[in-house]
Design a protein around this motif. Sequence first.
Motif, PDB file in Angstrom:
ATOM      1  N   HIS A  35      -3.026 119.373  45.783  1.00  0.00           N
ATOM      2  CA  HIS A  35      -3.698 119.571  44.497  1.00  0.00           C
ATOM      3  C   HIS A  35      -4.009 118.232  43.835  1.00  0.00           C
ATOM      4  O   HIS A  35      -5.028 118.104  43.134  1.00  0.00           O
ATOM      5  CB  HIS A  35      -2.833 120.431  43.577  1.00  0.00           C
ATOM      6  N   LEU A  39      -7.699 117.167  42.597  1.00  0.00           N
ATOM      7  CA  LEU A  39      -8.012 116.692  41.255  1.00  0.00           C
ATOM      8  C   LEU A  39      -8.653 115.314  41.282  1.00  0.00           C
ATOM      9  O   LEU A  39      -9.606 115.040  40.531  1.00  0.00           O
ATOM     10  CB  LEU A  39      -6.740 116.671  40.399  1.00  0.00           C
ATOM     11  N   TYR A  81     -12.151 123.394  45.576  1.00  0.00           N
ATOM     12  CA  TYR A  81     -10.956 124.130  45.166  1.00  0.00           C
ATOM     13  C   TYR A  81     -10.569 125.197  46.182  1.00  0.00           C
ATOM     14  O   TYR A  81      -9.401 125.295  46.590  1.00  0.00           O
ATOM     15  CB  TYR A  81     -11.178 124.773  43.800  1.00  0.00           C
TER      16      TYR A  81
END
Length: 265
Positions: A35, A39, A81
């Motif tokens: 993650h 990001l 994502y």
Amino acid sequence: MRLDNQLVIETPERVELRFALANVGSRFLAALIDHGIQLLTLFVLGLLVAQINDVLRDLQLSRSVELWLLALLVLVSFLIYFGYFAIFETVWNGQTPGKRWMRLRVIRIDGRPVGFFEALVRNVLRTMDFLPSGYALGVMSIMLHREARRLGDLVAGTVVVKERLGTTPALDQVLSTHAADVRHQPPAVMDDIGNVHALTADDIAAVERFLLRRSTLPEKARPWMAARIAAPISQRLGVSPPLAPEPFLEAVDRQYRARAKYLVD
């Protein structure tokens, strides 16, 4: 089957494959790394789009160009994502950068590598694991399930395992050892293999399945699987484990068929 945080899978050739199940801590850290990469990628992408947008404004292009650029940003963000995990796990054989760093791998529950469908399904349902907040449902499922599987794993038929390190020999090393044993074994007829009366129907079935399927097996896996089948059979026959397991299995099959033919005649 699970045994002491292990997943034990028995193949049709009666070969036991043992996998150490990944725990919550290692999976959480792997997800944190992944993650974080997502990001960071989205942040860099946002900066790039902002720069392009400034250039387009200086060129005094129509508003529709900015809207198309925004739509493209939304599409790429969606792919980053949702597609990040599925694409990496498909291309890297069950691993993402985070899983590779933590020495974890996603496999199918039968021990086979995951495909794109399994990787896609388990990661589409990843959003469910965030409910009610902060991976709560996912962590609870991993802790309570006997094979440490979250919702996505249950639907996709997958499980996350550890890659063994340390003093455990690698599979290639084991296979090369057996292959060397076969190459250095002097040619022999191998007619004296003990009394086949001591073998069970399951023993014979395992030998026959291997001999029928051996031509389709990978070159490295073939001697390893032959050795795993021959070991318990030689023990049951009261003879030493053969250095050339495949000729030994051929001899067992030959002697069993000769005995069966004699009884029929």
